[in-house]
Design a protein around this motif. Structure first.
Motif, PDB file in Angstrom:
ATOM      1  N   PRO A 198       0.824  -1.214   0.000  1.00 21.94           N
ATOM      2  CA  PRO A 198       0.000   0.000   0.000  1.00 21.94           C
ATOM      3  C   PRO A 198       0.861   1.268   0.000  1.00 21.94           C
ATOM      4  CG  PRO A 198      -0.844  -1.589   1.579  1.00 21.94           C
ATOM      5  CD  PRO A 198       0.479  -2.113   1.101  1.00 21.94           C
ATOM      6  N   GLY A 199       0.554   2.184  -0.927  1.00 20.10           N
ATOM      7  CA  GLY A 199       1.344   3.401  -1.026  1.00 20.10           C
ATOM      8  C   GLY A 199       0.535   4.620  -1.438  1.00 20.10           C
ATOM      9  N   VAL A 200      -0.776   4.529  -1.402  1.00 15.40           N
ATOM     10  CA  VAL A 200      -1.641   5.641  -1.814  1.00 15.40           C
ATOM     11  C   VAL A 200      -2.472   6.102  -0.623  1.00 15.40           C
ATOM     12  CG1 VAL A 200      -3.520   6.339  -3.349  1.00 15.40           C
ATOM     13  CG2 VAL A 200      -1.705   4.854  -4.211  1.00 15.40           C
ATOM     14  N   SER A 201      -2.416   7.396  -0.352  1.00 12.88           N
ATOM     15  CA  SER A 201      -3.173   8.004   0.754  1.00 12.88           C
ATOM     16  C   SER A 201      -2.870   7.335   2.094  1.00 12.88           C
ATOM     17  CB  SER A 201      -4.676   7.981   0.464  1.00 12.88           C
ATOM     18  OG  SER A 201      -4.960   8.756  -0.681  1.00 12.88           O
ATOM     19  N   VAL A 202      -1.598   7.209   2.399  1.00  8.05           N
ATOM     20  CA  VAL A 202      -1.135   6.608   3.658  1.00  8.05           C
ATOM     21  C   VAL A 202      -0.961   7.726   4.680  1.00  8.05           C
ATOM     22  CG1 VAL A 202       0.729   5.322   4.760  1.00  8.05           C
ATOM     23  CG2 VAL A 202       0.023   4.754   2.415  1.00  8.05           C
ATOM     24  N   LEU A 203      -1.554   7.566   5.852  1.00  7.55           N
ATOM     25  CA  LEU A 203      -1.407   8.556   6.915  1.00  7.55           C
ATOM     26  C   LEU A 203       0.049   8.555   7.385  1.00  7.55           C
ATOM     27  CD1 LEU A 203      -2.927  10.615   8.668  1.00  7.55           C
ATOM     28  CD2 LEU A 203      -3.267   8.782  10.342  1.00  7.55           C
ATOM     29  N   SER A 204       0.668   9.725   7.348  1.00  8.04           N
ATOM     30  CA  SER A 204       2.096   9.826   7.635  1.00  8.04           C
ATOM     31  C   SER A 204       2.379  11.022   8.526  1.00  8.04           C
ATOM     32  CB  SER A 204       2.858   9.985   6.312  1.00  8.04           C
ATOM     33  OG  SER A 204       4.230  10.085   6.538  1.00  8.04           O
ATOM     34  N   ALA A 205       3.442  10.914   9.300  1.00  5.61           N
ATOM     35  CA  ALA A 205       3.913  12.053  10.090  1.00  5.61           C
ATOM     36  C   ALA A 205       4.533  13.081   9.145  1.00  5.61           C
ATOM     37  CB  ALA A 205       4.939  11.591  11.110  1.00  5.61           C
ATOM     38  N   VAL A 206       4.318  14.361   9.440  1.00  5.30           N
ATOM     39  CA  VAL A 206       4.938  15.441   8.673  1.00  5.30           C
ATOM     40  C   VAL A 206       5.610  16.410   9.642  1.00  5.30           C
ATOM     41  CG1 VAL A 206       3.405  15.255   6.672  1.00  5.30           C
ATOM     42  CG2 VAL A 206       2.761  16.746   8.556  1.00  5.30           C
ATOM     43  N   ALA A 207       6.501  17.234   9.140  1.00  8.07           N
ATOM     44  CA  ALA A 207       7.363  18.063   9.990  1.00  8.07           C
ATOM     45  C   ALA A 207       6.748  19.389  10.433  1.00  8.07           C
ATOM     46  CB  ALA A 207       8.673  18.328   9.256  1.00  8.07           C
ATOM     47  N   THR A 208       5.493  19.634  10.160  1.00  2.88           N
ATOM     48  CA  THR A 208       4.880  20.911  10.510  1.00  2.88           C
ATOM     49  C   THR A 208       4.912  21.181  12.016  1.00  2.88           C
ATOM     50  OG1 THR A 208       3.409  20.552   8.629  1.00  2.88           O
ATOM     51  CG2 THR A 208       2.857  22.362  10.101  1.00  2.88           C
ATOM     52  N   THR A 209       4.447  20.208  12.801  1.00  2.00           N
ATOM     53  CA  THR A 209       4.510  20.278  14.264  1.00  2.00           C
ATOM     54  C   THR A 209       4.910  18.899  14.782  1.00  2.00           C
ATOM     55  OG1 THR A 209       2.209  19.619  14.676  1.00  2.00           O
ATOM     56  CG2 THR A 209       2.629  21.986  14.333  1.00  2.00           C
ATOM     57  N   ASP A 210       5.056  18.775  16.092  1.00  2.00           N
ATOM     58  CA  ASP A 210       5.451  17.496  16.677  1.00  2.00           C
ATOM     59  C   ASP A 210       4.433  16.379  16.470  1.00  2.00           C
ATOM     60  OD1 ASP A 210       7.789  18.583  17.547  1.00  2.00           O
ATOM     61  OD2 ASP A 210       7.130  18.851  19.624  1.00  2.00           O
ATOM     62  N   ASN A 211       3.170  16.733  16.232  1.00  2.00           N
ATOM     63  CA  ASN A 211       2.148  15.696  16.070  1.00  2.00           C
ATOM     64  C   ASN A 211       1.346  15.868  14.783  1.00  2.00           C
ATOM     65  OD1 ASN A 211       0.773  17.948  16.851  1.00  2.00           O
ATOM     66  ND2 ASN A 211      -0.297  17.001  18.574  1.00  2.00           N
ATOM     67  N   SER A 212       1.901  16.513  13.779  1.00  2.00           N
ATOM     68  CA  SER A 212       1.204  16.721  12.505  1.00  2.00           C
ATOM     69  C   SER A 212       1.215  15.461  11.652  1.00  2.00           C
ATOM     70  CB  SER A 212       1.867  17.849  11.714  1.00  2.00           C
ATOM     71  OG  SER A 212       1.748  19.067  12.395  1.00  2.00           O
ATOM     72  N   THR A 213       0.122  15.264  10.937  1.00  2.00           N
ATOM     73  CA  THR A 213       0.006  14.153  10.002  1.00  2.00           C
ATOM     74  C   THR A 213      -0.586  14.656   8.693  1.00  2.00           C
ATOM     75  OG1 THR A 213      -2.193  13.538  10.805  1.00  2.00           O
ATOM     76  CG2 THR A 213      -0.303  12.428  11.830  1.00  2.00           C
ATOM     77  N   ALA A 214      -0.407  13.875   7.655  1.00  2.00           N
ATOM     78  CA  ALA A 214      -0.994  14.167   6.350  1.00  2.00           C
ATOM     79  C   ALA A 214      -1.071  12.862   5.574  1.00  2.00           C
ATOM     80  CB  ALA A 214      -0.144  15.188   5.593  1.00  2.00           C
ATOM     81  N   LEU A 215      -1.934  12.843   4.569  1.00  2.00           N
ATOM     82  CA  LEU A 215      -2.004  11.685   3.689  1.00  2.00           C
ATOM     83  C   LEU A 215      -0.931  11.844   2.619  1.00  2.00           C
ATOM     84  CD1 LEU A 215      -5.860  11.262   3.279  1.00  2.00           C
ATOM     85  CD2 LEU A 215      -4.311   9.964   4.748  1.00  2.00           C
ATOM     86  N   LYS A 216      -0.097  10.833   2.467  1.00  2.00           N
ATOM     87  CA  LYS A 216       1.010  10.853   1.509  1.00  2.00           C
ATOM     88  C   LYS A 216       0.871   9.676   0.544  1.00  2.00           C
ATOM     89  CE  LYS A 216       3.584  14.187   3.288  1.00  2.00           C
ATOM     90  NZ  LYS A 216       4.128  15.286   2.555  1.00  2.00           N
ATOM     91  N   THR A 217       1.428   9.851  -0.646  1.00  2.00           N
ATOM     92  CA  THR A 217       1.361   8.817  -1.674  1.00  2.00           C
ATOM     93  C   THR A 217       2.730   8.631  -2.305  1.00  2.00           C
ATOM     94  OG1 THR A 217      -0.972   9.259  -2.158  1.00  2.00           O
ATOM     95  CG2 THR A 217       0.313   8.236  -3.916  1.00  2.00           C
ATOM     96  N   GLY A 218       3.084   7.388  -2.590  1.00  2.00           N
ATOM     97  CA  GLY A 218       4.319   7.090  -3.306  1.00  2.00           C
ATOM     98  C   GLY A 218       4.960   5.810  -2.814  1.00  2.00           C
ATOM     99  N   THR A 219       6.015   5.426  -3.506  1.00  2.00           N
ATOM    100  CA  THR A 219       6.714   4.213  -3.111  1.00  2.00           C
ATOM    101  C   THR A 219       7.439   4.394  -1.782  1.00  2.00           C
ATOM    102  OG1 THR A 219       8.641   4.763  -4.475  1.00  2.00           O
ATOM    103  CG2 THR A 219       6.944   3.400  -5.490  1.00  2.00           C
ATOM    104  N   SER A 220       7.678   5.646  -1.388  1.00  2.00           N
ATOM    105  CA  SER A 220       8.271   5.908  -0.069  1.00  2.00           C
ATOM    106  C   SER A 220       7.270   5.651   1.051  1.00  2.00           C
ATOM    107  CB  SER A 220       8.781   7.348   0.014  1.00  2.00           C
ATOM    108  OG  SER A 220       9.898   7.512  -0.816  1.00  2.00           O
ATOM    109  N   MET A 221       6.018   5.497   0.740  1.00  2.00           N
ATOM    110  CA  MET A 221       5.008   5.092   1.716  1.00  2.00           C
ATOM    111  C   MET A 221       4.856   3.572   1.709  1.00  2.00           C
ATOM    112  SD  MET A 221       3.924   7.892   3.116  1.00  2.00           S
ATOM    113  CE  MET A 221       5.605   8.455   2.990  1.00  2.00           C
TER     114      MET A 221
END
Length: 148
Positions: free
Chosen positions: A76-99
């Motif tokens: 699975p690599g499409v619309s994966v909930l991932s941590a992002v660097a905006t804040t200490d607990n920020s998340t976003a949906l990410k897509t790609g082989t890195s997911m």
């Protein structure tokens, strides 16, 4: 786990192979997000590494996921909930082989937990044995249609 993509480099591939052979490091790499043959990219073309392509929720290859004989498995690599660097607990949906690659890295880690000391070759063989062949609906080249 490596989530990088560059042009083919025999030097990069050799370094990864040597790391695996001399240090018994288990390496999982992203196939890349160029919609091309993964054998044209490094480290995705490293023969000893587990190269992971991305699929969506319908078990179809994500349109930009690299493909071909150098892709070992899809995850699975499409619309994966991932941590992002905006804040200490920020998340976003990410897509790609890195997911997708971290998913397989987790499967490898779980195997190693119960089989400490397993060689990279042994882990890869167990991964391939447990994968579902032919599971990917949209693998136009007919390669690597396995899902862990």
């Amino acid at each position: 786990h490596m989530s990088v993509e560059g042009g083919f480099s025999s030097l990069v591939n050799k370094a990864i192979d040597q790391l695996m052979k001399s240090q018994h490091v288990h390496v999982v790499v992203s196939a890349g997000n160029s919609g091309q043959d993964a054998c044209r990219a490094s480290p995705a073309s490293t023969p000893g590494a587990v190269t992971v392509g991305a699929i969506d929720q319908k078990m179809q290859r994500w349109a930009y996921s690299n493909w071909g004989t150098c892709v070992d498995i899809f995850a699975p690599g499409v619309s994966v909930l991932s941590a992002v660097a905006t804040t200490d607990n920020s998340t976003a949906l990410k897509t790609g082989t890195s997911m997708a690659a971290p998913f397989v890295t987790g499967v490898v880690a779980a195997y190693l937990e119960s089989h400490p000391g397993a060689s990279p070759d042994e882990v890869q063989e167990k991964l391939y044995q447990s994968a579902v062949r032919g599971a990917i609906a949209d693998d136009p080249q007919g390669f690597a249609t396995m899902f862990p």
